[in-house]
Motif scaffolding. Structure first.
Motif, PDB file in Angstrom:
ATOM      1  N   ARG A   1       0.829  -1.207   0.000  1.00 40.76           N
ATOM      2  CA  ARG A   1       0.000   0.000   0.000  1.00 40.76           C
ATOM      3  C   ARG A   1       0.865   1.259   0.000  1.00 40.76           C
ATOM      4  NH1 ARG A   1      -5.422  -0.161   1.290  1.00 40.76           N
ATOM      5  NH2 ARG A   1      -6.247  -2.208   1.885  1.00 40.76           N
ATOM      6  N   LEU A   2       0.366   2.292  -0.649  1.00 45.56           N
ATOM      7  CA  LEU A   2       1.008   3.599  -0.603  1.00 45.56           C
ATOM      8  C   LEU A   2       0.866   4.172   0.804  1.00 45.56           C
ATOM      9  CD1 LEU A   2       2.325   5.917  -2.272  1.00 45.56           C
ATOM     10  CD2 LEU A   2       0.012   6.827  -2.579  1.00 45.56           C
ATOM     11  N   LYS A   3       1.949   4.703   1.347  1.00 42.32           N
ATOM     12  CA  LYS A   3       1.917   5.285   2.691  1.00 42.32           C
ATOM     13  C   LYS A   3       1.681   6.789   2.563  1.00 42.32           C
ATOM     14  CE  LYS A   3       4.310   4.875   7.126  1.00 42.32           C
ATOM     15  NZ  LYS A   3       5.529   4.354   7.804  1.00 42.32           N
ATOM     16  N   VAL A   4       0.414   7.161   2.510  1.00 41.31           N
ATOM     17  CA  VAL A   4       0.047   8.569   2.341  1.00 41.31           C
ATOM     18  C   VAL A   4       0.418   9.341   3.610  1.00 41.31           C
ATOM     19  CG1 VAL A   4      -1.862  10.173   1.937  1.00 41.31           C
ATOM     20  CG2 VAL A   4      -1.837   7.938   0.799  1.00 41.31           C
ATOM     21  N   PRO A   5       1.051  10.508   3.486  1.00 38.19           N
ATOM     22  CA  PRO A   5       1.398  11.299   4.675  1.00 38.19           C
ATOM     23  C   PRO A   5       0.173  11.589   5.537  1.00 38.19           C
ATOM     24  CG  PRO A   5       2.474  12.189   2.726  1.00 38.19           C
ATOM     25  CD  PRO A   5       1.511  11.146   2.239  1.00 38.19           C
ATOM     26  N   GLU A   6       0.381  11.686   6.839  1.00 44.25           N
ATOM     27  CA  GLU A   6      -0.733  11.918   7.757  1.00 44.25           C
ATOM     28  C   GLU A   6      -1.246  13.349   7.689  1.00 44.25           C
ATOM     29  OE1 GLU A   6      -0.226  10.537  11.707  1.00 44.25           O
ATOM     30  OE2 GLU A   6       0.825   8.715  11.122  1.00 44.25           O
ATOM     31  N   THR A   7      -0.385  14.282   7.334  1.00 40.48           N
ATOM     32  CA  THR A   7      -0.794  15.684   7.247  1.00 40.48           C
ATOM     33  C   THR A   7      -0.379  16.269   5.903  1.00 40.48           C
ATOM     34  OG1 THR A   7       1.282  16.447   8.251  1.00 40.48           O
ATOM     35  CG2 THR A   7      -0.573  16.008   9.735  1.00 40.48           C
ATOM     36  N   GLY A   8      -1.034  17.359   5.536  1.00 39.18           N
ATOM     37  CA  GLY A   8      -0.695  18.036   4.296  1.00 39.18           C
ATOM     38  C   GLY A   8      -1.767  17.844   3.237  1.00 39.18           C
ATOM     39  N   LYS A   9      -1.478  18.306   2.042  1.00 41.98           N
ATOM     40  CA  LYS A   9      -2.438  18.191   0.956  1.00 41.98           C
ATOM     41  C   LYS A   9      -1.727  18.296  -0.385  1.00 41.98           C
ATOM     42  CE  LYS A   9      -3.510  23.137   1.363  1.00 41.98           C
ATOM     43  NZ  LYS A   9      -4.576  24.131   1.661  1.00 41.98           N
TER      44      LYS A   9
ATOM     45  N   VAL B   1      -1.940  19.970  -4.094  1.00 42.78           N
ATOM     46  CA  VAL B   1      -2.543  21.125  -4.762  1.00 42.78           C
ATOM     47  C   VAL B   1      -2.145  21.090  -6.232  1.00 42.78           C
ATOM     48  CG1 VAL B   1      -2.717  23.639  -4.833  1.00 42.78           C
ATOM     49  CG2 VAL B   1      -2.378  22.472  -2.638  1.00 42.78           C
ATOM     50  N   PHE B   2      -3.124  21.246  -7.114  1.00 44.36           N
ATOM     51  CA  PHE B   2      -2.813  21.273  -8.538  1.00 44.36           C
ATOM     52  C   PHE B   2      -3.819  22.154  -9.268  1.00 44.36           C
ATOM     53  CE2 PHE B   2      -5.693  17.765  -7.804  1.00 44.36           C
ATOM     54  CZ  PHE B   2      -6.582  17.802  -8.877  1.00 44.36           C
ATOM     55  N   GLU B   3      -3.424  22.604 -10.444  1.00 41.93           N
ATOM     56  CA  GLU B   3      -4.263  23.477 -11.260  1.00 41.93           C
ATOM     57  C   GLU B   3      -4.923  22.659 -12.354  1.00 41.93           C
ATOM     58  OE1 GLU B   3      -5.956  27.192 -12.143  1.00 41.93           O
ATOM     59  OE2 GLU B   3      -4.474  26.796 -10.563  1.00 41.93           O
ATOM     60  N   ASP B   4      -6.248  22.590 -12.323  1.00 44.09           N
ATOM     61  CA  ASP B   4      -7.007  21.893 -13.351  1.00 44.09           C
ATOM     62  C   ASP B   4      -7.371  22.895 -14.443  1.00 44.09           C
ATOM     63  OD1 ASP B   4      -9.661  20.925 -14.637  1.00 44.09           O
ATOM     64  OD2 ASP B   4      -8.955  19.154 -13.554  1.00 44.09           O
ATOM     65  N   ALA B   5      -7.139  22.514 -15.704  1.00 46.24           N
ATOM     66  CA  ALA B   5      -7.365  23.439 -16.817  1.00 46.24           C
ATOM     67  C   ALA B   5      -8.829  23.834 -16.952  1.00 46.24           C
ATOM     68  CB  ALA B   5      -6.873  22.809 -18.121  1.00 46.24           C
ATOM     69  N   VAL B   6      -9.740  23.008 -16.429  1.00 49.14           N
ATOM     70  CA  VAL B   6     -11.175  23.293 -16.528  1.00 49.14           C
ATOM     71  C   VAL B   6     -11.719  23.863 -15.222  1.00 49.14           C
ATOM     72  CG1 VAL B   6     -13.466  22.311 -16.926  1.00 49.14           C
ATOM     73  CG2 VAL B   6     -11.507  21.509 -18.274  1.00 49.14           C
ATOM     74  N   TYR B   7     -11.396  23.214 -14.098  1.00 47.63           N
ATOM     75  CA  TYR B   7     -11.988  23.578 -12.809  1.00 47.63           C
ATOM     76  C   TYR B   7     -11.116  24.492 -11.956  1.00 47.63           C
ATOM     77  CZ  TYR B   7     -15.376  19.942 -13.893  1.00 47.63           C
ATOM     78  OH  TYR B   7     -16.351  19.188 -14.505  1.00 47.63           O
ATOM     79  N   GLY B   8      -9.933  24.827 -12.433  1.00 52.80           N
ATOM     80  CA  GLY B   8      -9.072  25.731 -11.687  1.00 52.80           C
ATOM     81  C   GLY B   8      -8.312  25.036 -10.571  1.00 52.80           C
ATOM     82  N   LEU B   9      -7.963  25.794  -9.535  1.00 55.71           N
ATOM     83  CA  LEU B   9      -7.157  25.276  -8.438  1.00 55.71           C
ATOM     84  C   LEU B   9      -7.912  24.184  -7.679  1.00 55.71           C
ATOM     85  CD1 LEU B   9      -4.436  25.728  -6.944  1.00 55.71           C
ATOM     86  CD2 LEU B   9      -5.699  27.192  -5.355  1.00 55.71           C
ATOM     87  N   GLN B  10      -7.248  23.043  -7.496  1.00 57.25           N
ATOM     88  CA  GLN B  10      -7.839  21.913  -6.786  1.00 57.25           C
ATOM     89  C   GLN B  10      -6.949  21.524  -5.609  1.00 57.25           C
ATOM     90  OE1 GLN B  10     -10.911  20.248  -7.965  1.00 57.25           O
ATOM     91  NE2 GLN B  10     -10.883  22.262  -8.957  1.00 57.25           N
ATOM     92  N   GLU B  11      -7.579  21.182  -4.488  1.00 58.66           N
ATOM     93  CA  GLU B  11      -6.844  20.752  -3.308  1.00 58.66           C
ATOM     94  C   GLU B  11      -7.414  19.431  -2.803  1.00 58.66           C
ATOM     95  OE1 GLU B  11      -6.824  23.740  -0.308  1.00 58.66           O
ATOM     96  OE2 GLU B  11      -5.835  25.250  -1.562  1.00 58.66           O
ATOM     97  N   ARG B  12      -6.531  18.515  -2.425  1.00 59.82           N
ATOM     98  CA  ARG B  12      -6.940  17.231  -1.871  1.00 59.82           C
ATOM     99  C   ARG B  12      -6.195  17.009  -0.559  1.00 59.82           C
ATOM    100  NH1 ARG B  12      -9.950  18.226  -5.226  1.00 59.82           N
ATOM    101  NH2 ARG B  12     -10.748  16.965  -6.965  1.00 59.82           N
ATOM    102  N   ASP B  13      -6.941  17.013   0.544  1.00 65.63           N
ATOM    103  CA  ASP B  13      -6.346  16.829   1.862  1.00 65.63           C
ATOM    104  C   ASP B  13      -5.963  15.368   2.055  1.00 65.63           C
ATOM    105  OD1 ASP B  13      -6.046  16.554   4.792  1.00 65.63           O
ATOM    106  OD2 ASP B  13      -6.801  18.611   4.805  1.00 65.63           O
ATOM    107  N   TYR B  14      -4.776  15.131   2.594  1.00 66.94           N
ATOM    108  CA  TYR B  14      -4.327  13.759   2.819  1.00 66.94           C
ATOM    109  C   TYR B  14      -5.220  13.014   3.809  1.00 66.94           C
ATOM    110  CZ  TYR B  14      -0.007  15.061   0.401  1.00 66.94           C
ATOM    111  OH  TYR B  14       0.904  15.478  -0.536  1.00 66.94           O
ATOM    112  N   ASN B  15      -5.897  13.750   4.686  1.00 68.59           N
ATOM    113  CA  ASN B  15      -6.799  13.104   5.641  1.00 68.59           C
ATOM    114  C   ASN B  15      -7.963  12.407   4.947  1.00 68.59           C
ATOM    115  OD1 ASN B  15      -5.442  13.789   8.011  1.00 68.59           O
ATOM    116  ND2 ASN B  15      -6.430  15.793   8.135  1.00 68.59           N
ATOM    117  N   ASP B  16      -8.250  12.824   3.716  1.00 65.03           N
ATOM    118  CA  ASP B  16      -9.358  12.234   2.967  1.00 65.03           C
ATOM    119  C   ASP B  16      -8.876  11.249   1.906  1.00 65.03           C
ATOM    120  OD1 ASP B  16     -11.225  13.806   4.363  1.00 65.03           O
ATOM    121  OD2 ASP B  16     -10.870  15.505   3.023  1.00 65.03           O
ATOM    122  N   THR B  17      -7.599  10.895   1.975  1.00 67.31           N
ATOM    123  CA  THR B  17      -7.011   9.997   0.977  1.00 67.31           C
ATOM    124  C   THR B  17      -6.553   8.710   1.647  1.00 67.31           C
ATOM    125  OG1 THR B  17      -6.190  11.930  -0.243  1.00 67.31           O
ATOM    126  CG2 THR B  17      -5.274   9.783  -0.834  1.00 67.31           C
ATOM    127  N   GLU B  18      -7.084   7.588   1.207  1.00 65.21           N
ATOM    128  CA  GLU B  18      -6.710   6.316   1.817  1.00 65.21           C
ATOM    129  C   GLU B  18      -5.363   5.825   1.296  1.00 65.21           C
ATOM    130  OE1 GLU B  18      -8.836   2.763   0.598  1.00 65.21           O
ATOM    131  OE2 GLU B  18      -9.749   3.888  -1.041  1.00 65.21           O
TER     132      GLU B  18
END
Length: 213
Positions: free
Chosen positions: A153-161, A163-180
């Motif tokens: 399994r990927l060991k996702v960091p416990e904290t942080g997020k 961040v990337f720029e989507d060409a259609v939806y703009g700035l996107q953020e994904r919190d590591y707390n919501d990533t399994e």
């Protein structure tokens, strides 16, 4: 930078209208920007992938006159590279062995299993409760050497997020707390899509991912 996009269907059925639409968008974007339109057959699901489905997809693209620019990539041919990447992440402490016993088949279809799991986990936010996540390297290596089955399994960091720029939806953020901690290799060492798609996009130098939401 030369635009490089890809259409990456799974050969588990016929080419349907939604997939054809995705292929068309990728093709048109490549042609508009003077880039490359690539084709990758994502046949990591060996149990469901068939030659008939692959043939149907290729014939459909030919009928639509959506010609790819380079040699077709079959994802299963890169399995050794995917495994090597997973083991590299494991060695770097960015992945871990999960020795959780494989659950017996329940007879339910995949969608039913996912729905049941979602109901069971409703309201739970702890994505880091796997008991093997913090297993010492010595014990993990020892159990693996003894032949105990494990997934990676990927060991996702416990904290942080992320961040990337989507060409259609703009700035996107994904919190590591919501990533399994996603599975990269099954207990039979077969690479899963989560790993394979990233490895192949990097190797193929894909610049834009255009797909249905």
């Amino acid at each position: 930078m030369t635009t490089r996009v890809r259409f990456a269907p799974s050969p588990t059925g016929y080419l349907h209208i939604g997939s054809a639409r995705t292929a068309l968008f990728n093709y048109l974007y490549a042609r508009k920007t003077g880039g490359k339109f690539l084709l990758r057959i994502e046949d990591t699901d060996l149990a469901r992938s068939t030659e008939e489905s692959t043939r149907s997809i290729l014939e459909g693209l030919k009928w639509l006159e959506l010609e790819h620019d380079e040699e077709i990539v079959f994802q299963s041919n890169n399995a050794d590279k995917h495994r090597a990447t997973a083991l590299k992440l494991l060695a770097e402490g960015k992945a871990y062995r999960d020795f959780t016993p494989k659950a017996e088949a329940s007879g339910q279809d995949v969608k039913a299993v996912i729905a049941d799991r979602a109901r069971q986990n409703q309201g739970e936010k702890n994505m880091r409760d796997n008991p093997y996540r913090e297993l010492s390297k010595e014990e993990s290596d020892s159990r693996a050497a003894a032949g105990e089955p494990f997934a990676v399994r990927l060991k996702v960091p416990e904290t942080g997020k992320t961040v990337f720029e989507d060409a259609v939806y703009g700035l996107q953020e994904r919190d590591y707390n919501d990533t399994e901690d996603l599975v990269l290799l099954r207990s039979d060492s077969h690479p899963l899509y989560n790993l394979a798609v990233v490895c192949d996009d990097i190797e193929m130098e894909i610049t834009h991912v255009i797909r249905g939401q």
